[in-house]
Design a protein around this motif. Structure first.
Motif, short mmCIF file in Angstrom:
data_model
loop_
_atom_site.label_atom_id
_atom_site.label_comp_id
_atom_site.label_asym_id
_atom_site.label_seq_id
_atom_site.Cartn_x
_atom_site.Cartn_y
_atom_site.Cartn_z
N ASP B 264 0.83 -1.19 0.06
CA ASP B 264 -0.04 -0.16 0.07
C ASP B 264 1.00 1.02 -0.02
OD1 ASP B 264 -2.30 -1.26 0.14
OD2 ASP B 264 -2.59 -1.28 2.35
N GLU B 265 1.86 1.18 0.95
CA GLU B 265 2.85 2.32 0.68
C GLU B 265 3.47 2.32 -0.56
OE1 GLU B 265 5.73 2.49 4.18
OE2 GLU B 265 7.12 3.39 2.59
N PHE B 266 4.05 1.39 -0.90
CA PHE B 266 4.54 1.60 -2.34
C PHE B 266 3.84 1.97 -3.41
CE2 PHE B 266 5.21 -0.71 -6.59
CZ PHE B 266 6.71 -0.28 -6.87
N TRP B 267 2.50 1.65 -3.43
CA TRP B 267 1.83 2.01 -4.61
C TRP B 267 1.30 3.59 -4.37
CZ3 TRP B 267 2.25 0.39 -8.94
CH2 TRP B 267 2.53 -1.08 -9.21
N ASN B 268 1.14 4.10 -3.24
CA ASN B 268 0.74 5.31 -2.52
C ASN B 268 2.00 6.30 -2.93
OD1 ASN B 268 -0.83 7.15 -1.35
ND2 ASN B 268 0.57 7.17 0.52
N VAL B 269 3.14 5.76 -2.84
CA VAL B 269 4.30 6.71 -3.22
C VAL B 269 4.51 6.76 -4.85
CG1 VAL B 269 6.72 7.06 -3.18
CG2 VAL B 269 5.72 6.14 -1.01
N VAL B 270 4.18 5.54 -5.33
CA VAL B 270 4.25 5.65 -6.82
C VAL B 270 3.21 6.68 -7.39
CG1 VAL B 270 3.66 4.49 -9.05
CG2 VAL B 270 5.14 3.38 -7.16
N ARG B 271 1.92 6.78 -6.69
CA ARG B 271 1.08 7.51 -7.10
C ARG B 271 1.24 9.23 -6.68
NH1 ARG B 271 -2.49 3.74 -4.89
NH2 ARG B 271 -2.87 1.92 -6.63
N GLY B 272 2.29 9.24 -6.15
CA GLY B 272 2.69 10.70 -6.08
C GLY B 272 2.39 11.17 -4.75
N ASN B 273 2.14 10.55 -3.60
CA ASN B 273 1.68 10.87 -2.07
C ASN B 273 3.03 10.50 -1.46
OD1 ASN B 273 -0.83 11.53 -3.19
ND2 ASN B 273 -1.41 9.51 -2.88
N GLY B 274 4.10 10.33 -1.85
CA GLY B 274 5.45 9.96 -1.00
C GLY B 274 5.61 11.24 -0.06
N PRO B 275 6.55 11.29 0.72
CA PRO B 275 6.91 12.57 1.56
C PRO B 275 7.55 13.62 0.61
CG PRO B 275 8.18 10.73 2.45
CD PRO B 275 7.31 10.05 1.08
N CYS B 276 8.07 13.47 -0.60
CA CYS B 276 8.93 14.46 -1.18
C CYS B 276 8.62 14.62 -2.79
CB CYS B 276 10.35 14.24 -1.27
SG CYS B 276 10.97 14.31 0.50
N ASN B 277 7.41 13.59 -3.21
CA ASN B 277 7.14 13.85 -4.54
C ASN B 277 7.07 15.16 -5.26
OD1 ASN B 277 6.18 11.07 -3.43
ND2 ASN B 277 5.79 10.77 -5.55
N LYS B 278 6.29 16.06 -4.50
CA LYS B 278 6.04 17.12 -5.28
C LYS B 278 7.34 18.22 -5.28
CE LYS B 278 1.04 17.12 -4.72
NZ LYS B 278 1.15 15.81 -4.17
N ASP B 279 7.98 18.10 -4.04
CA ASP B 279 9.09 18.72 -3.93
C ASP B 279 10.21 18.44 -4.94
OD1 ASP B 279 9.97 20.68 -2.05
OD2 ASP B 279 11.47 19.32 -0.92
N ARG B 280 10.42 17.12 -5.12
CA ARG B 280 11.48 16.55 -6.05
C ARG B 280 11.29 17.55 -7.56
NH1 ARG B 280 14.04 15.89 -1.93
NH2 ARG B 280 14.23 13.56 -1.08
#
Lengths: 249, 314, 93
Positions: B264-280
């Motif tokens: 769930d965490e993996f797909w969540n980050v892939v979908r753009g909701n990781g701690p730094c997606n937007k920042d990066r």
């Protein structure tokens, strides 16, 4: 230990460290991938040269000093770099102009050092000058590209020349350590001014840029009086050493 | 016609004959490669950011130059890979545009933050370690330019893992604060590092075709298992525990068993909701936009110079 | 404005060896191409000489012509020394 020679070495080292530190801030943010890599190479050269000078200073001082004691454990008033190199990157134009002014000065200074009787300094200078020749070429070419590129680039880089020029005078203004180096070793930073001006003006002319008229210059860096910016640099640079004192990393 | 071309193509692959840029290739092969190589290139470029964070804060000059050289290498690797990708008939500007608009992905690991100095070591050890595991087989990839780029990348990459491990080793011999910093960092990075190998084989729809085309040589789960087996011993030398209560040697399999990954965490980050997606992505977009006037200036200057030259020749 | 043009880079790793293709990069002009090549492809003492050429200037054969260009050489085995039978006692030949 000759304290004045030691301080002169720290002047050189601090210039290299602070400029290298500034340029290293570009890593990952460069205007093109190839230029990101080029800027980092230059930053590595500067920090590498700073290390050589700090190592020499540590050797002179003895007492178990290391290259890291100078950058990481001194206060801002004990840094002796010129104020020019502290300036923020602002944009690629500022970064280039800052290097362009400094590289020319440093090249002529190293040229004198390579011929000096101070063997240790002469040896460092001989290897350093090869790197600096490349920096000089890099910053000069970019001055031409930006100056004679687009209207926007011309405007930006001309602004940077205007803003940074008042920080160049200090490079040729002898500190007590510089005076000593002149008497003892014939290293004369004041004598560089004419060479510097000729070389800089020639490239600025090709780049369709102009030097401002002003003859008033900032000073103080060589005696430990800096711009507000140095404090922020040291805040980052020294963070770990201050937060976790006396540890090996 | 198409069918026989495709058959000939597959024969070449089966005989380990490399495919080169202008050779005929199925459109799907080209597209798969563009997707994979560009994703790889983007990962290198975005991957500069989490470590770049610490360049100005490195604790001594030796570490500072090593980190700077390492992050620079990542830029180099990104460049080699973009170049390999461009041989497939797509320009770098377009690839970068795909990254900036979210059309192209990059490795999710770089959407995690670097919070302490120990992270510089843990990234070298675990993240680069996992990357090497993934990358070494790519040196034998069927597409020539990709394989050649990977040979160069792998050669340079070996220093990255060593510098990371050495950094951690120093912490492991240090004060209690340093050991704590080390353990805390490993706790944060262990699971995301395991996720770097991608979904389980059963959930990885592209794997079979990529294996047939020899773009991929081992499955996600095979590589992940190898990585776990390798890390256990290395963790012992560092004196750190790996944050997985189910991690234990399985005599029968001859491998370590390990716990279930939090997909769930993996797909969540892939979908753009990781701690730094937007920042990066914002940081990359900003660098690109701020560089526009510089790139334009150099182009304009080059044009003026070549016009001058042609006038003087005439 | 479009991206800087693509250049192909060739490096001589040491005196006595051929220049070898190492990859490509983008540069706004020829001078920059050489410098970028130095910064990108020679960070680890990989080279002593650089050639750069715009990718668009490379002249290449059409891979579909492979048959007529290269295969005719395959049956000319008499060009190779092993084609000729000589007794084993013969040395230095």
């Amino acid at each position: 230990m000759d304290k004045q020679v030691h301080k002169f070495i720290l002047q050189l080292a601090d210039n290299e460290l602070i400029l290298g530190h500034r340029i290293s801030e570009w890593c990952g943010h460069g205007p093109a991938l190839e230029q990101d890599i080029a800027l980092t190479n230059i930053a590595l050269d500067h920090v590498g040269q700073a290390r050589l000078f700090y190592q020499l200073a540590a050797e002179m001082e003895g007492n178990g000093k290391t290259e890291d004691d100078y950058p990481y454990k001194r206060l801002e008033t004990s840094f002796y770099n010129v104020q020019l190199v502290e300036h923020e990157n602002i944009d690629f134009g500022y970064t280039i102009v800052r290097s362009f002014f400094y590289d020319h000065f440093y090249y002529f200074l190293l040229d004198q050092l390579t011929k000096s009787k101070h063997t240790a300094l002469a040896n460092i200078a001989k290897s350093a000058i090869k790197e600096v020749k490349y920096h000089l070429r890099y910053s000069s070419e970019w001055m031409r590209r930006l100056g004679d590129g687009t209207e926007e680039s011309h405007r930006r880089v001309q602004q940077a020349v205007h803003d940074l020029y008042p920080y160049t005078g200090e490079m040729f203004l002898p500190s007590t350590a510089d005076e000593h180096m002149k008497e003892a070793y014939g290293i004369d930073c004041a004598s560089i001014k004419e060479q510097w001006l000729t070389a800089v003006k020639e490239i600025l002319h090709e780049a369709t840029l102009e030097l401002p008229d002003g003859s008033w210059f900032h000073k103080g860096g060589k005696e430990g009086v800096h711009t507000e910016k140095l404090g922020y640099i040291l805040t980052e640079l020294q963070y770990i050493q201050r937060a976790y004192p006396n540890m090996q990393w | 016609m198409e069918a026989s071309m495709e058959q000939k193509f597959q024969e070449k692959i089966d005989n380990d004959i490399r495919i080169e840029p202008k050779d005929w290739m199925p459109e799907k092969y080209r597209k798969t490669l563009i997707r994979q190589i560009s994703q790889h290139a983007h990962s290198e470029i975005v991957g500069m950011l989490p470590e770049g964070n610490w360049i100005t804060r490195a604790p001594n000059l030796r570490r500072k130059v090593a980190l700077l050289a390492k992050v620079q290498d990542e830029a180099g690797h990104g460049l080699y890979l973009y170049s390999a990708c461009e041989t497939l008939g797509i320009e770098r500007t377009e690839l970068i545009d795909q990254l900036h608009t979210g059309k192209a992905k990059y490795s999710s690991i770089f959407n995690y933050p670097t919070l302490t100095w120990a992270d510089m070591g843990t990234i070298g050890w675990l993240v680069d370690g996992a990357a090497i595991m993934n990358q070494v087989p790519l040196c034998r990839c069927s597409y020539g330019p990709y394989a050649r780029a990977m040979v160069r990348v792998c050669k340079e990459e070996s220093f990255h893992q060593r510098q990371g491990y050495e950094l951690l080793l120093t912490l492991s011999k240090g004060t209690p604060e340093q050991k704590e910093m080390l353990q805390e960092s490993v706790n944060r990075w262990w699971w995301p590092a395991l996720m770097m190998f991608g979904p389980n084989d059963a959930d990885s729809p592209h794997t079979a075709q990529s294996m047939a085309w020899k773009i991929k040589r081992f499955t996600n789960d095979e590589l992940r298992q190898r990585f776990v087996d390798m890390c256990v011993e290395q963790a012992e030398i560092l004196g750190v525990s790996l944050p997985d209560p189910d991690l234990k040697w399985n005599e029968e399999r001859g491998h370590y068993d390990f716990g279930e990954i939090n997909w769930d965490e993996f797909w969540n980050v892939v979908r753009g909701n990781g701690p730094c997606n937007k920042d990066r992505i914002n940081t990359r977009v900003k660098a690109h936009e701020n560089g526009q006037w510089v790139r334009d200036a150099a182009s304009a200057y080059a044009k003026k110079q070549s016009e001058k030259k042609s006038v003087s020749v005439a | 404005m479009k991206d800087w043009p693509l250049y192909e880079i060739f490096i001589r790793s040491k005196a006595g060896l051929h220049h070898r293709h190492v990859g490509s990069l983008h540069a706004a002009d020829d001078e920059m191409a050489i410098e970028n090549a130095r910064d990108v492809y020679c960070r680890r003492m990989e080279g002593v000489s650089i050639w750069a050429i715009k990718s668009s200037q490379i002249i290449a054969n059409d891979p579909d012509e492979g048959e007529e260009l290269f295969e005719p050489a395959e049956n000319k085995i008499y060009r190779h020394p092993t084609f000729y039978d000589l007794p084993d006692v013969l040395k230095h030949m």
